[in-house]
Enzyme design. Structure first.
Site, PDB file in Angstrom:
ATOM      1  N   PHE A  62       0.815  -1.204   0.000  1.00 26.17           N
ATOM      2  CA  PHE A  62       0.000   0.000   0.000  1.00 26.17           C
ATOM      3  C   PHE A  62       0.853   1.259   0.000  1.00 26.17           C
ATOM      4  CE2 PHE A  62      -2.286  -3.276   2.326  1.00 26.17           C
ATOM      5  CZ  PHE A  62      -3.552  -3.249   1.741  1.00 26.17           C
ATOM      6  N   ASP A  63       0.381   2.241  -0.711  1.00 25.10           N
ATOM      7  CA  ASP A  63       0.835   3.609  -0.504  1.00 25.10           C
ATOM      8  C   ASP A  63       0.129   4.108   0.765  1.00 25.10           C
ATOM      9  OD1 ASP A  63       1.795   6.271  -1.010  1.00 25.10           O
ATOM     10  OD2 ASP A  63      -0.188   6.744  -1.801  1.00 25.10           O
ATOM     11  N   LYS A  64       0.644   5.143   1.414  1.00 27.00           N
ATOM     12  CA  LYS A  64      -0.009   5.643   2.631  1.00 27.00           C
ATOM     13  C   LYS A  64      -0.979   6.776   2.340  1.00 27.00           C
ATOM     14  CE  LYS A  64       1.910   8.488   5.623  1.00 27.00           C
ATOM     15  NZ  LYS A  64       0.887   9.555   5.838  1.00 27.00           N
ATOM     16  N   THR A  65      -0.437   7.904   1.893  1.00 27.38           N
ATOM     17  CA  THR A  65      -1.255   9.104   1.760  1.00 27.38           C
ATOM     18  C   THR A  65      -2.279   8.951   0.633  1.00 27.38           C
ATOM     19  OG1 THR A  65       0.617  10.415   2.507  1.00 27.38           O
ATOM     20  CG2 THR A  65      -1.205  11.600   1.477  1.00 27.38           C
TER      21      THR A  65
END
Length: 634
Positions: free
Chosen positions: A311-314
């Site tokens: 996953f990417d966070k933002t």
């Protein structure tokens, strides 16, 4: 060619006529005891029904393809040779009737596409210098302004330039909740203005709109073959001639022409050929109705095998916008001090300041006095004069620069916020700290439960790759129980991590916002975009979640696994049917007509089995409140 088109167009009528002739033939034999009439009528029925089948077989042979129709055509010729007109009539009728039921059932599985197509806007109200004009949607150009009133459909992708209203975006996202749209907001073609009116400046028109791309994407996806389908296509190429050879061998050893012809009929792999594609069509249709766009059968097959989610966070795990998550107060006049903080931050457009203003709007505050003077210190905060008092609001450096000391409790609170990965803003009045804000990019509320559901569905590892700082990343990872976290990464470094995971033998899905993370999305085995219909999201990824919702991700993964399982079930049903028929043929309890009936029944069984996917829900779906609805109804 014209004759073949004619036959294709009138196949249903031919099937009906054949059925009527069979009934008349049976009546002439059993009701009128007219055997000659029985033979003649069934022979005519056989010829009428065999013509479209034979034409299809010949067309396939011209393309060097040995089709199922070839088996049936040879069987009909054989039946005529031995004078079994009743067998040939029933076999051809059942074959045509089975094809009819198959096509009708497949149409039902494609209702998502039909519904989307029916919802496509056809006209637009164009705003001109002299008023408005009703035009065809294809006549609207980029830069034109269109008017959409209550109950109307937005005909273009664009930006609201005037008016406001509540829009139903179910056709794009599958989300039933109406979205308020005001000036400068983006809107999509195909969405409906439930209340209000808007004028929209077109940025994308015609086939370039998000809605048109969704229709095209799902149509292409339903025609894209899975590995199972490709295998079956190759298998069928060898299977049909093998059956013909086998029938010839049976005749050579038994000298029983009827038995050889029966082998040809029972050897038709109809259920096997239809089983895989109908499962994929139904699965993709289920996703489309929920705003989940899956790009084809091969994507479904690969997605079902994914064991590692990255996953990417933002904007993916988090909302992508900062908000006040904690406020420590060291004063009895909280409403007054919070109002003062909001007033001072109003002179800045810094995201942390905007978060404080939003927080103040949501809580009870007292109107602040007029600001006498303000000074913004870059990278630190703001110093202001208010009613003879000096107010300093900013980070820890700002406090130190103004020789403002924190008490032991305040220092403990500050360390706690920083340890949680939150940005901090402190406000002091005349040298004394009044408020302390902890500000962070808030985690999506449904993420934690969704990740647990994905683990329950077979995901082994969850990993976060982010360009954010290590402290913040670790705080988010701890909150969500992620297995690994890697921070301070550039886009190319994320790609390297994805490549490394694949090299280790993992089947990797990368979930990002479809813009900044497009290289990683393209590199992973499965790229999943959480972006709401952006061009990059649709073009780059394998799966698009139009709602940017984690429950949709859980559904998509569960749907992929269920679709693959459904395909395997259909293949098993098809093979088991052929085995049953051949064993029955050996032991003498299956004959040509009865065998053909079982064969056509097996086709319907695999179709109806696949149709269960249309209403598929995961266990997690069933626990969720009914906040979404289908983009289209079946």
């Amino acid at each position: 060619m014209k004759f073949q088109i004619f036959l294709t167009k009138h196949t249903n009528q031919i099937t009906l006529i054949t059925g009527i002739l069979i009934v008349l033939g049976e009546l002439s034999k059993y009701a009128l005891n007219f055997t000659l009439g029985y033979q003649v009528v069934l022979a005519v029925a056989s010829i009428i029904a065999a013509v479209p089948i034979a034409v299809r077989a010949f067309s396939a042979l011209r393309n060097k393809v040995f089709s199922i129709e070839l088996l049936v055509s040879i069987a009909v010729i054989g039946a005529f040779i031995i004078g079994e007109f009743n067998e040939s009539a029933i076999v051809t009728f059942l074959f045509l009737f089975g094809s009819y039921l198959e096509s009708k059932t497949l149409q039902k599985t494609r209702t998502a596409i039909k519904g989307l197509t029916d919802m496509s806007p056809t006209t637009a109200t164009l705003v001109t210098d002299t008023g408005t004009e009703e035009v065809d949607v294809d006549d609207v150009d980029e830069g034109d302004v269109v008017l959409v009133k209550t109950g109307g459909q937005v005909p273009v992708d664009g930006q609201v330039v005037e008016g406001s209203g509540y829009l139903n975006e179910a056709s794009i996202t599958g989300e039933s909740r109406q979205i308020n749209k005001q000036k400068d907001d983006s809107v999509y073609s195909g969405t409906i203005v439930e209340n209000g009116y808007i004028k929209v400046k077109a940025t994308q028109v015609g086939d370039d709109t998000t809605f048109a791309k969704i229709i095209e994407l799902v149509e292409e996806a339903q025609d894209t073959k899975s590995k199972a389908e490709k295998f079956i296509d190759r298998f069928a190429q060898y299977y049909t001639p093998a059956v013909i050879v086998f029938a010839a061998i049976v005749y050579a050893f038994s000298l029983d022409f009827r038995l050889a012809i029966t082998v040809l009929v029972l050897g038709c792999p109809g259920a096997l050929v239809i089983g895989a594609p109908v499962s994929n069509v139904a699965g993709i249709g289920n996703g489309a109705k929920r705003g989940i766009l899956i790009k084809g059968g091969e994507v479904i097959d690969t997605f079902s095998k994914v064991d590692t989610l990255v996953f990417d966070k933002t904007g993916t795990l988090t909302e992508g916008k900062t908000a006040v998550t904690t406020m420590h107060q060291y004063t009895d006049n909280v409403a007054e001090q919070l109002g003062l903080a909001a007033a001072i931050e109003g002179v800045s457009d810094h995201p942390l300041g905007q978060a404080i203003i939003t927080y103040a709007d949501q809580h009870k505050t007292t109107a602040a006095p007029t600001l006498d003077d303000t000074e913004t210190v870059k990278g630190q905060g703001i110093c202001a004069k208010v009613a003879g008092k000096t107010v300093v609001i900013g980070n820890q450096k700002m406090m130190s620069a103004h020789h403002i000391d924190l008490t032991s409790q305040q220092a403990t609170d500050l360390n706690g916020l920083q340890a949680a990965g939150q940005s901090t803003v402190i406000m002091a009045v005349d040298g004394k700290v009044q408020l302390m804000f902890g500000i962070a990019d808030t985690i999506r509320p449904e993420v934690k439960d969704s990740l647990a559901a994905l683990k329950a569905q077979g995901i082994k590892r969850t990993i976060m790759l982010t360009g954010d700082n290590q402290l913040t990343a670790e705080a988010v990872a701890k909150e969500l129980n992620l297995d690994e976290v890697h921070a301070n990464l550039l886009p190319e470094e994320k790609v390297d991590y994805v490549k490394q995971l694949k090299a280790e033998g993992n089947t990797v899905a990368f979930i990002g916002d479809g813009i900044n993370d497009s290289p990683s999305i393209a590199t992973a085995d499965i790229g999943i975009a959480m972006g709401s219909g952006t061009d990059v999201a649709i073009d780059t990824s394998d799966v698009v979640l139009m709602q940017s919702s984690f429950p949709a991700l859980v559904h998509a993964h569960g749907l992929a696994k269920k679709t693959v399982l459904n395909t395997r079930e259909n293949i098993f049903i098809a093979i088991a049917t052929v085995a049953f028929l051949l064993i029955g043929l050996v032991f003498g309890y299956i004959y040509m007509a009865s065998g053909m009936f079982v064969h056509e029944a097996s086709i319907l069984v695999v179709i109806f089995n696949a149709m269960r996917l249309i209403r598929f829900k995961t266990k997690f779906d069933k626990r969720q409140p009914a906040t979404t609805t289908a983009a289209v109804t079946a």
